[in-house]
Design an enzyme around this catalytic site. Structure first.
Site, PDB file in Angstrom:
ATOM      1  N   GLU B  70      19.379  -6.127   1.876  1.00  0.00           N
ATOM      2  CA  GLU B  70      18.883  -6.443   0.534  1.00  0.00           C
ATOM      3  C   GLU B  70      19.984  -6.930  -0.398  1.00  0.00           C
ATOM      4  O   GLU B  70      19.758  -7.833  -1.206  1.00  0.00           O
ATOM      5  CB  GLU B  70      18.146  -5.245  -0.074  1.00  0.00           C
ATOM      6  N   HIS B 138       8.795   4.359  -1.052  1.00  0.00           N
ATOM      7  CA  HIS B 138       8.043   3.110  -0.902  1.00  0.00           C
ATOM      8  C   HIS B 138       6.941   3.003  -1.949  1.00  0.00           C
ATOM      9  O   HIS B 138       5.990   2.237  -1.768  1.00  0.00           O
ATOM     10  CB  HIS B 138       7.419   2.996   0.491  1.00  0.00           C
TER      11      HIS B 138
END
Lengths: 325, 347
Positions: B70, B138
């Site tokens: 990321e 998440h």
């Protein structure tokens, strides 16, 4: 490897003199209290920036670190622009918004220096990705210290450049210390360029105190990058003759070690090489140093007589469209 | 919108986002996508199908599958933007933005400023937000983090029309944009369909249009209380307003559409009419967008307020897993109704 042309060697000498004398001067100005901020001096490492920059074309790019004066000057940011920025003047290369740690100028192919250790590595890969996608043929050199190799950003950025064969040269200036911490205390590797194998890219370790050696290695790496063969990790063994930053008394290393490295100073070394080969004379070399000194005095005059930004100018340049427009 | 163009098609938000990307990639060859699992043949088309089919149409060089990196993705977007490209990066879950915080906060947001205005970073970072029984790593709504970062814009579309129009504005914007999409609003189909999703479909113009940043949308007009919500909480507010209407309470529901820039004036005007404000937000309470919006709006319209501004937010806990706990955690229409009744007691 053959020497570069005499003109290029003389130019390299002038560039190293510019960096050295610029920093000696700003350090003095800083200690006299005439200059704000903090300084991370590059003194001793000049051969790395100049050797690499001289292997790049005008429209190639570099991105530096928190110790960026050498990278910026080597790639062509003018001493006036540099000095005015360090004096926090609106005529500086970043109009007083960046200071010592963020010097750069897109007009000369120098990104604003990125002062987060390793933070410039994914950005350099991204820029190289853009060059590749636009087929511009440009290359970017990404400078980092030995400390950056243990940042996660190094891994992510170098791996991406490797898998996509991006036109970037990763230049690790191993000056043996991350601030005060010896490099052998933070890695098991003796040669930092061995890290390259982990990414399936070439790595090379060279004498970073010899500008011609750095230049030769950089030329090979730049050629690979430009030919679409991907990145190289180039480790330059070097030494900062001064402390990490303004308050560093260097108690963590010996004066003997410092003397050994200073004896290998790249600047007199190149001068001696050129005089030996009959490319120039000592008088000519001294004249270059004197010209640079005059240039630096002029840049101080320029900076000191330049206007400061208005206090409320701090509200500008957050976005491309200013609030209220 | 009163000036909607003629030809429209009913679309989910995922489809509308895909249309925006497709049209912008056709319009401007500098636009490209990069992210994890976005273009792999036989793959997902991104975590929520937004990029499905785009690699077949535009090739894998412009729909670039990345390693699971990321920080690398965000940095690559910053660098590519600096080189003249217009990257649309994405992370599979907004939670993963935290892996890329240095690149987003220290690099993307500050590059222009540090250069004294000499460079700009025209990048989009898309991120799926919101609690969906995926628990603490998440299911976060990290929008609030980024309103605190000068130099990035923050968009939060809640309808298909806005999803396409705001994403086009984001792609054409010369500054970095954090683009938050709610997982329960996508309307992703097949294996990627979300349980409990709302998936609002809407008529979306087939031709080119943009939705400007900094212009709120009044989703329902009313006279007694203003309810400000974003992403999923817009729909919680609308459901509450529907129920409250039966009690004779008239709610005005406003969707800011972008948090940075924030359209203070539209909400302040509404407060001048209703004299009451409830803010509904899925971000945790402390230091969140709801608190910031409350501060800004009391500065703008204190004299018109008849009651303290009421926040309805997630509590200051990580997102829980157990569906019964998650239901408690997420602000719902009952929470909104209770808050509305509370502020109206001051009348």
């Amino acid at each position: 490897m053959a020497d570069p042309s005499p003109d290029r060697m003389l130019h390299m000498y002038r560039q190293m003199q510019r960096i050295r004398q610029f920093e000696e001067k700003v350090n003095q100005l800083f200690l006299e209290g005439r200059m704000p901020g903090t300084l991370h001096l590059y003194t001793g490492q000049e051969a790395c920036a100049v050797g690499v920059a001289e292997a790049l074309d005008e429209d190639d790019w570099v991105v530096g670190t928190h110790r960026p004066h050498g990278h910026a000057i080597a790639k062509g940011v003018t001493l006036d622009d540099m000095m005015a920025e360090l004096f926090a003047k609106s005529t500086g290369c970043a109009r007083g918004y960046g200071g010592s740690m963020h010097v750069g100028d897109p007009a000369t192919g120098v990104l604003p220096a990125i002062a987060i250790v390793g933070g410039n590595i994914p950005v350099a890969s991204g820029m190289a990705l853009g060059f590749k996608m636009q087929k511009t043929g440009q290359v970017i050199a990404c400078f980092m210290g030995d400390g950056a190799l243990n940042e996660g950003a190094f891994h992510e950025g170098v791996n991406m450049a490797a898998i996509w064969d991006l036109p970037v040269v990763f230049v690790c200036e191993n000056n043996l210390y991350g601030a005060s911490t010896p490099v052998d205390q933070v890695t098991r590797l003796e040669k930092l360029s061995d890290r390259a194998a982990g990414y399936g890219i070439p790595g090379e370790t060279v004498d970073g105190m010899d500008v011609l050696t750095v230049h030769g290695a950089a030329q090979r790496a730049v050629e690979r990058a430009r030919n679409g063969d991907g990145p190289t990790l180039l480790e330059c063994l070097t030494y900062r003759f001064v402390g990490h930053s303004r308050s560093d008394t260097r108690s963590y290393r010996s004066r003997d070690e410092e003397a050994e490295w200073k004896a290998r100073d790249a600047i007199p070394r190149l001068a001696a090489h050129m005089v030996e080969r009959g490319i120039t004379t000592q008088d000519e070399v001294d004249a270059i140093a004197a010209e640079v000194a005059a240039e630096i005095e002029a840049s101080i005059e320029f900076a000191e007589s330049s206007p400061s930004p208005a206090p409320e100018d701090c509200l500008k340049y957050v976005f491309t469209e200013e609030a209220g427009q | 919108m009163t000036d909607q163009p003629q030809a429209t098609k009913k679309m989910s938000i995922a489809e509308a986002l895909r249309e925006a990307i497709r049209e912008e990639m056709q319009r401007d060859e500098r636009v490209f996508c990069l992210g994890e699992d976005i273009g792999i043949p036989g793959g997902f088309g991104g975590a929520f199908t937004v990029t499905l089919g785009l690699s077949e149409e535009f090739g894998h060089e412009r729909v670039l599958d990345t390693p699971i990196s990321e920080a690398g993705i965000a940095g690559a977007a910053v660098g590519a933007a600096l080189s003249g490209m217009r990257p649309i990066a994405d992370v599979q879950y907004a939670d993963f933005l935290f892996c890329a915080m240095d690149q987003l906060v220290n690099q993307a947001a500050k590059m222009r400023y540090m250069s004294g205005g000499k460079v700009s970073v025209p990048m989009v970072m898309r991120a799926p937000s919101g609690a969906t029984t995926r628990a603490a790593q998440h299911g976060q709504s990290p929008e609030s983090f980024f309103i605190h970062v000068p130099g990035v814009k923050v968009a939060c579309p809640s309808t298909a029309y806005d999803a396409k129009g705001l994403l086009k504005t984001a792609i054409r914007c010369d500054d970095p944009v954090l683009f938050f999409e709610h997982k329960l609003l996508y309307g992703s189909k097949g294996m990627r369909a979300e349980k409990g999703a709302l998936s609002p479909e809407g008529e979306v113009p087939l031709e080119d249009y943009t939705v400007p940043f900094g212009k709120a949308a009044i989703r329902r007009e009313g006279t007694d209380v203003t309810i400000l919500g974003k992403l999923m909480t817009v729909y919680r507010a609308l459901a509450a307003a529907e129920d409250l209407a039966e009690e004779g309470i008239s709610c005005e529901v406003i969707d800011p559409r972008t948090l940075v820039p924030f359209d203070v004036e539209t909400v302040a005007q509404s407060i001048r009419k209703t004299e009451h404000l409830v803010i509904v937000d899925e971000c945790p309470r402390t230091g969140g967008w709801a608190g910031e919006a409350a501060a800004v709006l009391q500065e703008a319209a204190f004299g018109s307020l008849d009651a303290p501004i009421k926040r309805v937010t997630a509590p200051d806990t990580p997102v829980p897993f157990a569906p019964v706990m998650e239901k408690y955690y997420i602000p719902d229409e009952d929470d909104v109704k209770a808050a509305v009744r509370e502020v109206l007691r001051w009348r």
